[in-house]
Structure formats: structure tokens, C-alpha cells
Design a protein around this motif. Structure first.
Motif, PDB file in Angstrom:
ATOM      1  N   GLN A 279       0.825  -1.203   0.000  1.00  0.00           N
ATOM      2  CA  GLN A 279       0.000   0.000   0.000  1.00  0.00           C
ATOM      3  C   GLN A 279       0.864   1.259   0.000  1.00  0.00           C
ATOM      4  O   GLN A 279       1.973   1.270   0.536  1.00  0.00           O
ATOM      5  CB  GLN A 279      -0.898   0.013   1.247  1.00  0.00           C
ATOM      6  CG  GLN A 279      -1.993   1.061   1.233  1.00  0.00           C
ATOM      7  CD  GLN A 279      -2.842   0.971   2.489  1.00  0.00           C
ATOM      8  OE1 GLN A 279      -2.350   1.151   3.609  1.00  0.00           O
ATOM      9  NE2 GLN A 279      -4.138   0.706   2.327  1.00  0.00           N
TER      10      GLN A 279
ATOM     11  N   GLN B 190       0.678   5.282   1.200  1.00  0.00           N
ATOM     12  CA  GLN B 190      -0.054   6.234   2.041  1.00  0.00           C
ATOM     13  C   GLN B 190       0.569   7.622   1.923  1.00  0.00           C
ATOM     14  O   GLN B 190       1.784   7.767   1.749  1.00  0.00           O
ATOM     15  CB  GLN B 190      -0.057   5.783   3.507  1.00  0.00           C
ATOM     16  CG  GLN B 190      -0.854   4.517   3.750  1.00  0.00           C
ATOM     17  CD  GLN B 190      -1.016   4.196   5.222  1.00  0.00           C
ATOM     18  OE1 GLN B 190      -0.632   4.974   6.101  1.00  0.00           O
ATOM     19  NE2 GLN B 190      -1.591   3.043   5.518  1.00  0.00           N
TER      20      GLN B 190
ATOM     21  N   ARG C 194      -4.560  12.224   5.954  1.00  0.00           N
ATOM     22  CA  ARG C 194      -4.004  10.952   5.477  1.00  0.00           C
ATOM     23  C   ARG C 194      -4.867  10.370   4.367  1.00  0.00           C
ATOM     24  O   ARG C 194      -6.097  10.403   4.417  1.00  0.00           O
ATOM     25  CB  ARG C 194      -3.902   9.952   6.630  1.00  0.00           C
ATOM     26  CG  ARG C 194      -3.230   8.628   6.261  1.00  0.00           C
ATOM     27  CD  ARG C 194      -3.024   7.768   7.493  1.00  0.00           C
ATOM     28  NE  ARG C 194      -2.061   8.370   8.406  1.00  0.00           N
ATOM     29  CZ  ARG C 194      -0.746   8.202   8.318  1.00  0.00           C
ATOM     30  NH1 ARG C 194      -0.233   7.435   7.359  1.00  0.00           N
ATOM     31  NH2 ARG C 194       0.060   8.781   9.188  1.00  0.00           N
TER      32      ARG C 194
ATOM     33  N   ALA D 217      -4.894   6.713   1.842  1.00  0.00           N
ATOM     34  CA  ALA D 217      -4.307   5.383   1.660  1.00  0.00           C
ATOM     35  C   ALA D 217      -4.831   4.770   0.374  1.00  0.00           C
ATOM     36  O   ALA D 217      -6.031   4.819   0.083  1.00  0.00           O
ATOM     37  CB  ALA D 217      -4.631   4.489   2.853  1.00  0.00           C
TER      38      ALA D 217
ATOM     39  N   ILE E 243       3.967  -0.894   3.635  1.00  0.00           N
ATOM     40  CA  ILE E 243       3.318   0.413   3.496  1.00  0.00           C
ATOM     41  C   ILE E 243       4.408   1.443   3.204  1.00  0.00           C
ATOM     42  O   ILE E 243       5.326   1.630   4.005  1.00  0.00           O
ATOM     43  CB  ILE E 243       2.539   0.809   4.763  1.00  0.00           C
ATOM     44  CG1 ILE E 243       1.369  -0.157   4.988  1.00  0.00           C
ATOM     45  CG2 ILE E 243       2.019   2.239   4.654  1.00  0.00           C
ATOM     46  CD1 ILE E 243       0.608   0.090   6.273  1.00  0.00           C
TER      47      ILE E 243
ATOM     48  N   GLU F 275       5.116   5.306   2.802  1.00  0.00           N
ATOM     49  CA  GLU F 275       4.454   6.553   3.205  1.00  0.00           C
ATOM     50  C   GLU F 275       5.255   7.766   2.724  1.00  0.00           C
ATOM     51  O   GLU F 275       6.486   7.782   2.780  1.00  0.00           O
ATOM     52  CB  GLU F 275       4.325   6.588   4.730  1.00  0.00           C
ATOM     53  CG  GLU F 275       3.576   7.821   5.252  1.00  0.00           C
ATOM     54  CD  GLU F 275       3.427   7.775   6.759  1.00  0.00           C
ATOM     55  OE1 GLU F 275       2.602   6.983   7.239  1.00  0.00           O
ATOM     56  OE2 GLU F 275       4.154   8.529   7.455  1.00  0.00           O
TER      57      GLU F 275
END
Length: 453
Positions: free
Chosen positions: A175, A177, A222, A224, A261, A263
Motif C-alpha cells: 500500500q 499512504q 491521510r 491510503a 506500506i 508513506e
């Protein structure tokens, strides 16, 4: 003939040779599946199939036949229909075909037969003239970004048929983010630097530049992405929150293992908005005297484009008759128009000039005769309409409005000329106003009493 049904097959081509290798000729079966060669010499011959019927397997094994004097030698040959395998490798969620999966095919004794790789649409077509029976297949290399499915699968090949297998793979997923913050203090909304920002929109693209997701930051700043197959992705901000500008950086994410993840903290500059206009004219004017108002500093001082940009002058219709409009020039190449209102037009605008170039300075006759005004009708407003202008839009050559003061104005009286400029950002108007006051100067005639002298 067909090896299973006995059906006769036309269009099959054979080569006939003598035993010493001399070629007698090449012949093709007729619609009854027959070739006749009359008046051949006695002796031994070989017959070899060189082209099979469509959909059949070529049997190129040479067959021997003896021709005896005065007799007819007959030979019957058979073809088997092709039996093929079609594997379709697809994404388990989307059903989209997957390129690059490699399979190993085994016979019924689990001996390897061949290795095959899926094409751009996820298909593997195995057409090696497989005999009927049981086969096994195993995936030995998964498409990039997908989990390997090592299950040994069993299937059966039937005579003259295509055995189809739909083979699903589950993507190895991770993912992206985003954390969105303000880079500096915002003078419009009063929020300090580092504030988490809601409403920023980002687009996510795969390595083939296909858009795979659109994400929006929430009240915690945020956003995602959905679970994405492993691989390389680029992320671009396409819409900033109100009163902030888009961050122009393209971010690259490498998703390398399931559950990862990646970010990014993305900072947006605060937007500055502002417009300006200055107006100058005569401080004093006599009745019947020409007057001229000059405009300067017209511009979009914002750091962002403004929509519906205009500048306007509210003309002192009861003190001055408009005669001429000089448009000035501007630093961005646009087309614009000038409209006006009168004492008779109410809230409706009339067009003075249209499709004007910001790069050309026009002098436009705006006298009552040129505008075909009715008796007693006067111009009350002149407005320049530009549409959308970029940040930094500026006047270059100064525009001006000229007229003549009306006779009979009272000395010592004043009249005010008001000009304004504006545009919209995020649906809100950004405006500025300037005013100029002119005092009427008129001669006063005083009669002195007679003295008798």
C-alpha cells in the motif's frame, strides 16, 4: 481417414518415391480422401504425408507399398485430430490476463514434456499434437507482483478438443499512504505551518503509466491507496486543498514485499490571493471641460490563477459624459471583451467590443452617438471581462476613460468615480476598490452696486 471416425479426409498431401529415392510426384487427396496413380511400374514405393488437413496432426512416417504387375496396390493412412491445451492465467480479483507466468507440462507418468509462458493477454496455447489422456501442469514462475501457485493440477486431453484451464493468481500486495501538511502559515485561513490538510487529491500510476487509484486525504491529512500488486508506482497530487497550491513533485514508490506500506509526507505551499487597481484623474474640473481617468496597477497579485477576472469603472454619469475608452495592454496573451451599462439598460450589459487582444492597445469611440444612446441616456458603468488569468497577470500600457463634464455643474460640488477589480478562487471573490474625487470649479459673477459716480 480420420483415425477415430473413419471419415475420409480431402486436402491431404503426399509425396511418392521409388525405393531408390527417385520422386514420382506429390499428390493431394480428393474430397473422398483418395489418390489414384495409374500405370506405375511394379516395385516398392514409399508414401510420406507432407501436409495434414486443417485441425489434424501431420503423420510424416514413411509407409512402404509394393506394386505388382497387373495389380492394384492399396494403402490406407490415418490422421488424428489435434488435441490442444489452453491455459488462461488471470488475476484472481479482476480477471485480467497476466503476462509472464511460466508452466511446466508433464505426461501421465509425470515426465516433463515442455515449458510454456503466458502471452500479453495471459494465454498459453499448447499445440504439440498431444495424445489423448491424462496430463499434469505446474506453475514454476509467477507473473511479476503475484504469488506463485505451486499446485500440481491434473487435466485430460480429449480427441480433437481444446482442453481449457483458467488459472488464477493472487497478487502480492502492499500500500501507498500520503500524509498531507501545510508547508507554511496560511494568511487566508489562519492555519499554521505543519497543519494536517483535508481534501488533497492524488492519482496513483503503475509502471506502464496506467492510473490504478485515486485517493483523497481525510480530516487527519491521510490518504491510503487500495492494496496494490508489488511493483513500482508513481504518485502525483492533482488537486490541492483550498488556499494551498499543488505540490509539483512526482513521488515514486517501490512495493517490494506483501504488507509493506510506503508513506510520503507531502507539503503544500500556502496560496496568496490579491488583486489591485489604482485610478487617477483631475482634482478639479470646470463644467464643459474634457476629463481623463487613467488606471494603473491592474493585476492578479495571487500565487494562483483567478477565474472570472474583470476590472470595472462606475462612471459618474450625471456629471460626465463618456467619450472614449483606451484599453491598454496586458502581459498575458488572452482574448477579452468590454461591456457597459446605461441609465436605460437596468442590470443588463451591452457589448462595446469583443474578441480583443490583450497585446493590442485599442482606442474605442464610446460617445453617445457611437453607442446610439437615446436622448437623456447615459453610460453608468464600463467593465473589462477577461475570464481566467494566471498568477502574475498585469497591465502593461495604462488604460484610460475620457469624457466631458456636463455644463451647469455647481461650483464647489464634487463627484466621485469608483473603480474595482476582482476574480474568484475556490468559488470566493477576491476584490479591490479605488476611488477618485473631483471638485467642480465654476466662475461666480458678482454684481457690484452702482455708486453714482
Amino acid at each position: 481417414k480420420d483415425a477415430e471416425t473413419g471419415e475420409r479426409l480431402g486436402g491431404v498431401q503426399f509425396e511418392v518415391r521409388k525405393m531408390n529415392g527417385e520422386i514420382i510426384g506429390t499428390y493431394t487427396t480428393d474430397r473422398y480422401g483418395v489418390i489414384r496413380l495409374p500405370e506405375v511400374e511394379e516395385g516398392w514405393y514409399t508414401v510420406t504425408e507432407v501436409r495434414a488437413p486443417d485441425g489434424y496432426i501431420l503423420d510424416d512416417t514413411p509407409q512402404s507399398v509394393e506394386v505388382k504387375d497387373g495389380k492394384t496396390a492399396a494403402i490406407e493412412l490415418y490422421n488424428r485430430k489435434e488435441s490442444n491445451i489452453l491455459i488462461h492465467k488471470v488475476d484472481s480479483q479482476t480477471g485480467k490476463g497476466l503476462y509472464g507466468a511460466t508452466f511446466l507440462l508433464y505426461d501421465k507418468n509425470r515426465r516433463p514434456i515442455g515449458q510454456y509462458t503466458s502471452d500479453q493477454d495471459g494465454y498459453v496455447y499448447i499445440e504439440d499434437g498431444l495424445p489423448d489422456g491424462k496430463y499434469y501442469v505446474r506453475e514454476i514462475k509467477a507473473p511479476e507482483g503475484y504469488l506463485l501457485d505451486e499446485e500440481l493440477k491434473t487435466f485430460y486431453v480429449k480427441y480433437g478438443q481444446v482442453s481449457e484451464i483458467r488459472w488464477e493468481n493472487t497478487a502480492e500486495k502492499a500500500q501507498v499512504q500520503i500524509v498531507k501538511k501545510s508547508k507554511n502559515a496560511n494568511s487566508i485561513n489562519g492555519l499554521p505551518a505543519g497543519t494536517l490538510l483535508e481534501g488533497a487529491v492524488f492519482e496513483v500510476y503503475d509502471k506502464a503509466n496506467n492510473k490504478v487509484d485515486t485517493i483523497v486525504t481525510d480530516q487527519n491529512g491521510r490518504a491510503a491507496s487500495k492494496a496494490l500488486p508489488l511493483g513500482r508506482y508513481t504518485i502525483r497530487e492533482v488537486k490541492a486543498p483550498n488556499y494551498y497550491s499543488i505540490n509539483p513533485t512526482t513521488f515514486t514508490a517501490y512495493l517490494e514485499y506483501p504488507g509493506q506500506i510506503v508513506e510520503f509526507e507531502v507539503l503544500d505551499e500556502s496560496v496568496g490571493t490579491g488583486v489591485s487597481i489604482q485610478k487617477t484623474g483631475p482634482k478639479e474640473a470646470m463644467p464643459g471641460q474634457p476629463v481623463k481617468y487613467t488606471f494603473s496597477g491592474i493585476g492578479n497579485n495571487s500565487t494562483v490563477p483567478l477565474d472570472n477576472f474583470y476590472w470595472r469603472d462606475t462612471w459618474p454619469a450625471w456629471q460626465v459624459r463618456l467619450q472614449q475608452v483606451v484599453t491598454g495592454t496586458y502581459n498575458q496573451n488572452l482574448r477579452y471583451k468590454i461591456v457597459y451599462r446605461t441609465t436605460h439598460s437596468g442590470s443588463s450589459y451591452r457589448t462595446l467590443a469583443d474578441n480583443l487582444s490583450t497585446q493590442q492597445n485599442y482606442a474605442i469611440d464610446a460617445s453617445p452617438a457611437a453607442l446610439n444612446l437615446a436622448a437623456g441616456e447615459r453610460v453608468t458603468e464600463i467593465m473589462f471581462v477577461f475570464g481566467t488569468v494566471k498568477a502574475g497577470f498585469r497591465q502593461v500600457e495604462a488604460p484610460s476613460l475620457s469624457g466631458v463634464t456636463i455644463g451647469g455643474l455647481a461650483g464647489g460640488s464634487t463627484f466621485t468615480n469608483v473603480a474595482d477589480v476582482g476574480g474568484t478562487y475556490g468559488g470566493e471573490w477576491i476584490m479591490a476598490v479605488t476611488r477618485w474625487v473631483t471638485k467642480v470649479y465654476a466662475k461666480t459673477i458678482i454684481k457690484l452696486p452702482q455708486t453714482g459716480f
